[in-house]
Design a protein around this motif. Structure first.
Motif, short mmCIF file in Angstrom:
data_model
loop_
_atom_site.label_atom_id
_atom_site.label_comp_id
_atom_site.label_asym_id
_atom_site.label_seq_id
_atom_site.Cartn_x
_atom_site.Cartn_y
_atom_site.Cartn_z
N PRO A 1 101.47 -18.62 29.68
CA PRO A 1 102.85 -18.98 29.35
C PRO A 1 103.08 -19.01 27.85
O PRO A 1 104.18 -18.75 27.38
N ALA A 2 102.05 -19.34 27.08
CA ALA A 2 102.16 -19.34 25.63
C ALA A 2 101.58 -18.05 25.07
O ALA A 2 100.69 -17.44 25.67
N ILE A 3 102.08 -17.63 23.93
CA ILE A 3 101.57 -16.43 23.28
C ILE A 3 100.15 -16.68 22.81
O ILE A 3 99.85 -17.71 22.20
N THR A 4 99.27 -15.74 23.09
CA THR A 4 97.89 -15.88 22.62
C THR A 4 97.86 -15.91 21.09
O THR A 4 98.62 -15.22 20.42
N THR A 5 97.00 -16.74 20.54
CA THR A 5 96.87 -16.82 19.08
C THR A 5 95.78 -15.90 18.56
O THR A 5 95.55 -15.84 17.35
N ASP A 6 95.12 -15.19 19.45
CA ASP A 6 94.03 -14.29 19.06
C ASP A 6 94.63 -12.94 18.66
O ASP A 6 95.12 -12.20 19.51
N PRO A 7 94.64 -12.60 17.37
CA PRO A 7 95.25 -11.34 16.93
C PRO A 7 94.35 -10.14 17.21
O PRO A 7 93.63 -9.65 16.35
N ARG A 8 94.39 -9.66 18.46
CA ARG A 8 93.52 -8.53 18.82
C ARG A 8 93.99 -7.25 18.12
O ARG A 8 93.22 -6.56 17.48
N GLY A 9 95.27 -6.90 18.31
CA GLY A 9 95.80 -5.73 17.63
C GLY A 9 96.15 -6.07 16.20
O GLY A 9 96.71 -7.13 15.92
N ILE A 10 95.82 -5.19 15.27
CA ILE A 10 96.05 -5.51 13.85
C ILE A 10 96.84 -4.42 13.13
O ILE A 10 97.25 -4.63 12.00
N ALA A 11 97.06 -3.26 13.75
CA ALA A 11 97.69 -2.16 13.04
C ALA A 11 98.64 -1.39 13.96
O ALA A 11 98.40 -1.30 15.16
N LEU A 12 99.70 -0.88 13.38
CA LEU A 12 100.63 0.02 14.06
C LEU A 12 100.67 1.33 13.30
O LEU A 12 100.82 1.33 12.07
N HIS B 1 107.96 7.10 8.07
CA HIS B 1 107.33 5.82 7.79
C HIS B 1 105.99 6.04 7.10
O HIS B 1 105.42 7.13 7.15
N ALA B 2 105.49 4.97 6.48
CA ALA B 2 104.10 4.96 6.05
C ALA B 2 103.21 5.12 7.28
O ALA B 2 103.61 4.83 8.41
N GLY B 3 101.99 5.60 7.06
CA GLY B 3 101.13 5.94 8.19
C GLY B 3 100.74 4.76 9.05
O GLY B 3 100.70 4.86 10.27
N PHE B 4 100.45 3.62 8.44
CA PHE B 4 100.06 2.42 9.17
C PHE B 4 100.66 1.20 8.48
O PHE B 4 100.79 1.18 7.25
N ILE B 5 101.01 0.19 9.25
CA ILE B 5 101.30 -1.12 8.70
C ILE B 5 100.44 -2.14 9.43
O ILE B 5 100.12 -1.98 10.61
N GLY B 6 100.05 -3.18 8.71
CA GLY B 6 99.32 -4.26 9.34
C GLY B 6 100.29 -5.20 10.03
O GLY B 6 101.44 -5.36 9.63
N HIS B 7 99.82 -5.84 11.08
CA HIS B 7 100.66 -6.82 11.77
C HIS B 7 99.76 -7.81 12.49
O HIS B 7 98.54 -7.62 12.59
N LYS B 8 100.37 -8.89 12.97
CA LYS B 8 99.66 -9.86 13.80
C LYS B 8 100.17 -9.72 15.22
O LYS B 8 101.38 -9.83 15.46
N GLN B 9 99.27 -9.50 16.16
CA GLN B 9 99.69 -9.29 17.53
C GLN B 9 100.49 -10.46 18.11
O GLN B 9 101.47 -10.24 18.82
N PRO B 10 100.14 -11.73 17.82
CA PRO B 10 100.98 -12.82 18.35
C PRO B 10 102.43 -12.73 17.89
O PRO B 10 103.35 -13.00 18.67
N VAL B 11 102.65 -12.36 16.62
CA VAL B 11 104.02 -12.22 16.12
C VAL B 11 104.74 -11.09 16.84
O VAL B 11 105.90 -11.21 17.24
N LEU B 12 104.03 -9.98 17.04
CA LEU B 12 104.61 -8.84 17.75
C LEU B 12 105.01 -9.24 19.18
O LEU B 12 106.10 -8.89 19.66
N GLU B 13 104.13 -9.97 19.87
CA GLU B 13 104.44 -10.37 21.25
C GLU B 13 105.63 -11.31 21.30
O GLU B 13 106.47 -11.22 22.21
N ILE B 14 105.73 -12.23 20.36
CA ILE B 14 106.88 -13.14 20.33
C ILE B 14 108.17 -12.35 20.18
O ILE B 14 109.15 -12.58 20.90
#
Length: 573
Positions: free
Chosen positions: A41-52, A107-120
């Motif tokens: 029910p809560a977003i995982t805090t484990d940032p598995r994915g780090i790049a798009l 776009h630039a080739g890659f950007i960093g991100h945090k998976q929990p933020v993306l899921e939210i």
């Protein structure tokens, strides 16, 4: 389709059937998508994915999430560092420049991100008027009828060990198998570190303070901002920062050799033995007599576990009305799930909107699998090429690789071509086979390049496919608008003449009064000065004429997954 939730909350009031012993039966919905495992029910805090990558960035931009996900910096250069000396500051034998917009997405080739933020952010755009997210639920059985009375389609996006593929479709001869002759399968350990930057107050005896280093400079010394592919013949690895700069997150991945156990190799003492040589600098680097190690008490390890990286795919991605997507369909590189979802979603929308009970879904879903398979082949080729470079262990091959790369980079044009990697040649063109939804004789199947425009007027377009017009000069506006007057009739009201965007390279002052849904191509300078580039990489190598050069059409119909259905030059076509 039966769902067992851990707590008795409703699925969707308009779609709920009887509720018996915590089993809910959904009676009248179009598509059920089963995610991976027991959705929390809560977003995982484990940032598995780090790049798009650029495709993932483009999809998020289409959802209006670019501003929410962007992390103030792209991932910069990807440096390939050779040698077994565990020196992340060694000059790379090759640096791929992902600061540029050298590809076809703008776009630039890659950007960093945090998976929990993306899921939210993605959950927030899941509007309850068209979908309902149910957490703490899992599938325990699937049953298909012939009358299409319960659910039209079921999408299993629950991973390679999830119920859909492993426990339902495998018995129907849907199995994971090796993909392509260039088969790749390795186990790696991935760890995330949360770094607390030391200060003279917290670590007064740290030797670099006496040399005038600030805490920020110490952080940069031990955790360089750009990604490194560590071509270490003893143990290849990859490392780099991710997420917001203020988060101070660092990812390190290292390969598991044959005969080693991934869980054993992820234990703290083993992980420390592998990673800390990279965080221990020779004293001679700073003209000191003793080595300098980053303080271990400044490191928190929220994640350290093995994962398998394998080029496997199911022999079929759908069986009747049950569909596999993402890792359930294939075990493959990052962003593949993004591409699966965007190319599947519009097909499901088409099936539900226009032909919900016809048998054409077999051919439509088969064509989806065939198209995605072609993209996976391209991704696999890049993955295998990078893997060979990083994981090479033979001394002679390493010597030849390093000196070959050094030699050809002496020629500036070749060096720049190498720095762009595969992005300059990344314009995908599908090979046509029967049933694929595009017209190959009219440039269909080409991935639509993205450019940026200065807008005179903005309109929302509601049709599933998109038609737009590309013109070099505003002097062509009148004949084009006349040609579009009957588009409502020709398209069975799928397109409306007032809503067709017209993209112009140049517009003359005398023609501005004639504009309607007109967009003018932005130059690199205009793009750089726009809010789109605020705190973001400037558009290096941006080509505003990509559409003209690559698409070579005036009237262009585009699918929702950004592939061209057809393009042509004249009104008759």
């Amino acid at each position: 389709m039966h769902l067992i939730p851990d707590s008795p909350f409703p699925i969707n009031p308009s779609h709920c059937g009887p509720y018996r012993a915590k089993i809910k039966i959904i009676e009248t919905t179009d598509v059920i998508i089963c995610g991976c495992g027991l959705t929390e029910p809560a977003i995982t805090t484990d940032p598995r994915g780090i790049a798009l990558d650029d495709d993932g960035i483009r999809f998020l931009q289409g959802l209006g999430l670019y501003d929410n996900i962007y992390t103030k910096t792209c991932m910069g250069n990807f440096g390939f560092v050779s040698g077994a000396d565990c020196d992340m500051h060694k000059k790379p034998i090759l640096a791929l420049d992902y600061n540029t917009t050298a590809g076809v997405t703008g776009h630039a080739g890659f950007i960093g991100h945090k998976q929990p933020v993306l899921e939210i952010q993605m959950r927030e755009v899941m509007h309850p008027s068209f979908c309902s997210l149910q957490c703490n639920s899992t599938v325990i059985s699937l049953n298909e009828d012939k009358k299409w009375t319960v659910v039209l389609f079921f999408v299993g996006a629950d991973g390679k060990t999830g119920y859909t593929q492993k426990h339902y479709l495998e018995a129907k001869s849907v199995i994971l198998e090796k993909f392509h002759d260039a088969f790749y399968e390795e186990t790696w350990v991935a760890l995330n570190w949360q770094i607390t930057v030391p200060t003279p107050q917290s670590h007064p005896n740290f030797p670099l303070w006496h040399l005038g280093y600030t805490p920020e400079q110490v952080y940069d010394q031990f955790f360089p901002p750009e990604f490194r592919f560590l071509c270490n013949p003893d143990r290849p690895a990859v490392c780099g920062r991710f997420g917001l700069p203020a988060d101070q997150l660092w990812r390190f991945e290292y390969i598991i050799r044959s005969g080693e156990d991934g869980f054993e190799m992820a234990k703290p003492e083993v992980m420390r033995r592998i990673v800390f040589p990279y965080l221990t600098h020779s004293g001679s680097r700073y003209k000191l007599s003793q080595p300098v190690q980053f303080p271990e008490d400044c490191i928190e390890v929220p994640r350290c576990r093995p994962f398998s990286f394998s080029s496997r795919t199911c022999n079929m991605w759908s069986k009747d009305r049950v569909i596999l997507c993402g890792d359930a369909a294939h075990v493959f590189p990052p962003s593949s799930g993004f591409r699966d979802a965007i190319s599947l979603s519009w097909r499901l929308a088409t099936l539900c909107r226009y032909q919900p009970t016809q048998k054409s879904h077999h051919q439509i879903l088969k064509a989806w699998h065939q198209e995605r398979k072609q993209q996976l082949e391209l991704s696999l080729a890049t993955t295998v090429e990078n893997g060979r470079m990083v994981c090479e262990t033979h001394p002679i091959n390493i010597f030849v690789r390093d000196w070959y790369l050094r030699f050809i980079q002496l020629i500036p044009s070749w060096r720049r071509q190498l720095q762009h990697g595969q992005r300059k040649t990344s314009l995908v063109q599908y090979r046509y086979s029967a049933g694929m939804p595009f017209m190959p004789d009219l440039n269909g199947g080409l991935y639509l390049p993205q450019v940026y425009c200065r807008t005179m007027e903005r309109k929302k377009i509601k049709s599933l496919f998109r038609l737009f017009v590309y013109l070099e000069s505003s002097s062509e506006l009148i004949p084009v608008t006349e040609a579009l007057e009957r588009i409502d009739e020709w398209s069975r009201r799928e397109f409306h003449s007032n809503d067709i965007p017209i993209i112009l390279e140049t517009i003359e002052m005398k023609d501005q009064s004639k504009t309607r849904s007109v967009f003018q191509i932005a130059s690199a300078e205009e793009f750089a000065g726009s809010p789109l580039c605020d705190s973001r990489p400037k558009p290096l190598d941006y080509d505003p004429h990509l559409l003209r050069d690559k698409v070579q059409g005036r009237y262009i119909i585009v699918r929702p997954d950004r592939f061209i259905f057809a393009s042509c030059q004249d009104t008759i076509s």
